[in-house]
Write a protein that holds these residues in place. Structure first.
Motif, mmCIF file in Angstrom:
data_model
loop_
_atom_site.group_PDB
_atom_site.id
_atom_site.type_symbol
_atom_site.label_atom_id
_atom_site.label_comp_id
_atom_site.label_asym_id
_atom_site.label_seq_id
_atom_site.Cartn_x
_atom_site.Cartn_y
_atom_site.Cartn_z
ATOM 1 N N ASN A 41 0.835 -1.180 0.000
ATOM 2 C CA ASN A 41 0.000 0.000 0.000
ATOM 3 C C ASN A 41 0.873 1.234 0.000
ATOM 4 O OD1 ASN A 41 0.755 0.809 2.638
ATOM 5 N ND2 ASN A 41 -0.631 -0.722 3.444
ATOM 6 N N SER A 42 0.224 2.390 -0.141
ATOM 7 C CA SER A 42 1.024 3.574 -0.404
ATOM 8 C C SER A 42 1.679 4.147 0.849
ATOM 9 C CB SER A 42 0.187 4.631 -1.101
ATOM 10 O OG SER A 42 -0.863 5.005 -0.261
ATOM 11 N N SER A 43 1.611 3.443 2.004
ATOM 12 C CA SER A 43 2.348 3.993 3.135
ATOM 13 C C SER A 43 3.766 3.412 3.200
ATOM 14 C CB SER A 43 1.598 3.776 4.449
ATOM 15 O OG SER A 43 1.444 2.429 4.724
ATOM 16 N N GLY A 48 5.457 6.497 -0.527
ATOM 17 C CA GLY A 48 5.226 7.591 0.417
ATOM 18 C C GLY A 48 6.177 8.737 0.152
ATOM 19 N N ASN A 113 -1.969 12.343 -0.031
ATOM 20 C CA ASN A 113 -2.597 11.763 -1.217
ATOM 21 C C ASN A 113 -4.028 11.436 -0.860
ATOM 22 O OD1 ASN A 113 -2.726 10.880 -3.881
ATOM 23 N ND2 ASN A 113 -2.431 8.762 -3.261
ATOM 24 N N ASN A 114 -4.908 11.565 -1.850
ATOM 25 C CA ASN A 114 -6.326 11.454 -1.560
ATOM 26 C C ASN A 114 -7.052 11.129 -2.854
ATOM 27 O OD1 ASN A 114 -8.851 11.711 -0.490
ATOM 28 N ND2 ASN A 114 -8.758 13.935 -0.232
ATOM 29 N N TYR A 122 -8.831 5.695 -0.323
ATOM 30 C CA TYR A 122 -7.956 5.787 0.837
ATOM 31 C C TYR A 122 -7.250 7.138 0.846
ATOM 32 C CZ TYR A 122 -8.600 0.801 1.452
ATOM 33 O OH TYR A 122 -9.150 -0.424 1.669
ATOM 34 N N LEU A 124 -3.719 9.244 2.331
ATOM 35 C CA LEU A 124 -2.385 9.036 2.877
ATOM 36 C C LEU A 124 -1.981 10.249 3.709
ATOM 37 C CD1 LEU A 124 0.166 7.236 2.865
ATOM 38 C CD2 LEU A 124 0.884 8.424 0.807
ATOM 39 N N TYR A 156 4.458 7.410 7.732
ATOM 40 C CA TYR A 156 3.224 7.644 6.991
ATOM 41 C C TYR A 156 2.113 6.744 7.519
ATOM 42 C CZ TYR A 156 6.594 9.664 3.788
ATOM 43 O OH TYR A 156 7.587 10.412 3.243
ATOM 44 N N SER A 157 0.881 7.134 7.230
ATOM 45 C CA SER A 157 -0.213 6.230 7.557
ATOM 46 C C SER A 157 -1.313 6.342 6.514
ATOM 47 C CB SER A 157 -0.761 6.513 8.952
ATOM 48 O OG SER A 157 -0.952 7.884 9.124
ATOM 49 N N THR A 158 -2.016 5.228 6.272
ATOM 50 C CA THR A 158 -3.144 5.272 5.346
ATOM 51 C C THR A 158 -4.439 5.269 6.145
ATOM 52 O OG1 THR A 158 -2.881 2.903 5.106
ATOM 53 C CG2 THR A 158 -2.203 4.254 3.264
ATOM 54 N N ASN B 69 -3.379 2.065 -3.905
ATOM 55 C CA ASN B 69 -3.998 1.223 -2.872
ATOM 56 C C ASN B 69 -5.086 0.301 -3.402
ATOM 57 O OD1 ASN B 69 -2.655 1.899 -0.478
ATOM 58 N ND2 ASN B 69 -3.694 3.869 -0.476
#
Lengths: 277, 168
Positions: A41-43, A48, A113-114, A122, A124, A156-158, B69
């Motif tokens: 995932n993107s974290s 990131g 990120n959104n 999700y 970020l 980072y966190s998602t 994601n």
């Protein structure tokens, strides 16, 4: 054996195709347990880092609106502080009582990120475990509830956004306290649906929907939105209520992550109840 | 050969970055964002072996997935498009044979040929992608409509890019 090898060589593309598709579809299905996917995932550090660098450039374009937003928020906070001061003059008894201890703390983070246009959206954030963020913490903006933290890396966190049909939020009508669950149906990013409100309840357009506080994630009374439309389907015992979300997910910049000091205590208590059943 | 690897390597990185940093932020009508990264699969040379097409497709899709994601969704759709590519090329060949060593380009094979080629593969990619995403969501018609509109936007963008960026 030679025939087998020749067969395999002749159709290698088909076999590879089937293998890769099975692999991908396993990933899609597995991802329903979104907590379990730790690294895809993107974290993670690479993606990131790229998003963070990109955000470093892109943020300059929205500085003006951002300033306005912060100024507004400052004003609001200052006014609340004022009210607090005023009320203190009347009675200052509970201030030092440990029973009235503050339970919820906030960690401010930037959205780097959104998305709003997928079936599962999700967000970020640029803060992670180093800053005290843990999975299952609630996320709010100055307008209302945004989502729940799912994965956390060091920096980072998602966050699973309300605009994701895998997230259900326990919500209630502020006026009469009837509660149901709020979900997104995958269409318009400004609207969500409130289910499980029984037909005898008095609902009106414009009613405020807030969090119920029936979970360890969100405190009670956080803004979710207002009722824009409601109907009763034939034969159904429950209303179909459409809610205008109060948060505009398209211009989300700063959010607050909610830290619940009593979360472990609540979960422990709830798990003993489950053992009884 | 080395030259080719370098050229396609750069194309891969640039397409992924353009997709995740620029195009994913441009949402037409709120929900549509064209997929341009599939261009990488479209433009690989004619004599690319089938297994390589599939593996590259998988890696490309997975890269996009990691950024957005959505593990598996772009990967499965891109593998599907890569699997169809040799068949589609055979189906619409304008001459008896494609020149070995060359690549499908609008400048060599003409607008009409390229449009046919792009429409079939992009439509297949988008349909697969939206149905893989919908899996647990939405009605059939809604998904179909969404896929077709999104394909249309992708096709426009990809054909335009051929005139603006990839001309020789």
């Amino acid at each position: 054996m030679r025939n087998l090898l020749r067969f395999l060589a002749k159709y290698h593309a088909v076999f590879l195709f089937v293998f890769l598709e099975v692999l991908s579809i396993t990933m899609i299905v597995k991802y329903n347990n979104y907590q379990h996917v730790k690294f895809l995932n993107s974290s993670n550090r690479v993606t990131g880092g790229i998003y963070n660098g990109y955000w470093g450039v892109a943020q300059y374009f929205s500085l003006k609106e951002l300033n306005n937003e912060l100024a507004e928020e400052n004003a609001k906070l200052r006014s609340e502080l004022m009210r607090e001061e005023l009320s203190k003059i009347g009675n200052d008894a509970p201030q030092h009582d440990s029973l009235y201890r503050q339970n919820f703390f906030f960690i401010t983070a930037k959205v780097i990120n959104n998305s709003v246009n997928r079936a599962h959206n999700y967000i970020l954030l640029n803060k992670g475990s180093r800053h005290g963020i843990k999975p299952d913490m609630g996320v709010v903006s100055s307008d209302g509830v945004v989502g729940v933290v799912t994965n956390v890396s060091k920096n980072y966190s998602t966050v699973i956004s309300i605009l994701n049909n895998r997230l259900k939020i326990s919500a209630k009508i502020k006026r009469n306290n009837y509660f149901g669950s709020l979900t997104w149906d995958g269409g318009d990013y400004r609207k969500a649906e409130l289910d499980e409100i029984p037909f005898h309840v008095d609902v009106a357009k414009g009613d405020t929907i807030v969090t119920s506080g029936y979970s360890a994630i969100f405190p009670e009374g956080l803004m979710l939105g207002t009722v824009s439309d409601y109907s009763l389907q034939g034969g159904s015992n429950f209303y179909k209520i459409t809610v205008n979300l109060s948060v505009d997910f398209k211009n989300l910049v700063y959010v607050d992550v909610i830290q619940n000091k009593t979360r472990d205590e609540i979960l422990k208590l709830e798990s003993t109840d489950e053992n009884d059943q | 050969m080395i030259n080719d690897i370098l050229k396609y390597g750069i194309m891969y990185v640039v397409l992924v970055l353009v997709q995740v940093l620029l195009i994913n932020n441009v949402q037409l009508g709120g929900i549509y964002s064209p997929f341009i990264y599939i261009l990488f699969i479209l433009l690989l040379p004619f004599d690319t072996p089938r297994y390589l097409l599939l593996i590259l497709g998988f890696l490309l899709g997975l890269t996009i997935d990691i950024f957005s994601n959505t593990p598996g969704i772009h990967a499965s759709a891109t593998v599907f498009a890569a699997f169809l590519r040799p068949g589609v090329l055979m189906l619409i060949s304008s001459r008896d044979n494609y020149e070995p060593g060359s690549a499908p380009r609008i400048s060599t094979y003409g607008f009409e040929w390229f449009l046919k080629y792009a429409v079939i593969l992009i439509l297949a990619h988008n349909l697969f992608l939206f149905f893989a995403e919908a899996f647990t969501l939405h009605g059939l018609f809604h998904t179909l409509l969404k896929a077709i509109i999104n394909s249309f936007l992708s096709i426009i963008l990809i054909v335009l890019s051929q005139y603006l960026v990839f001309r020789k």
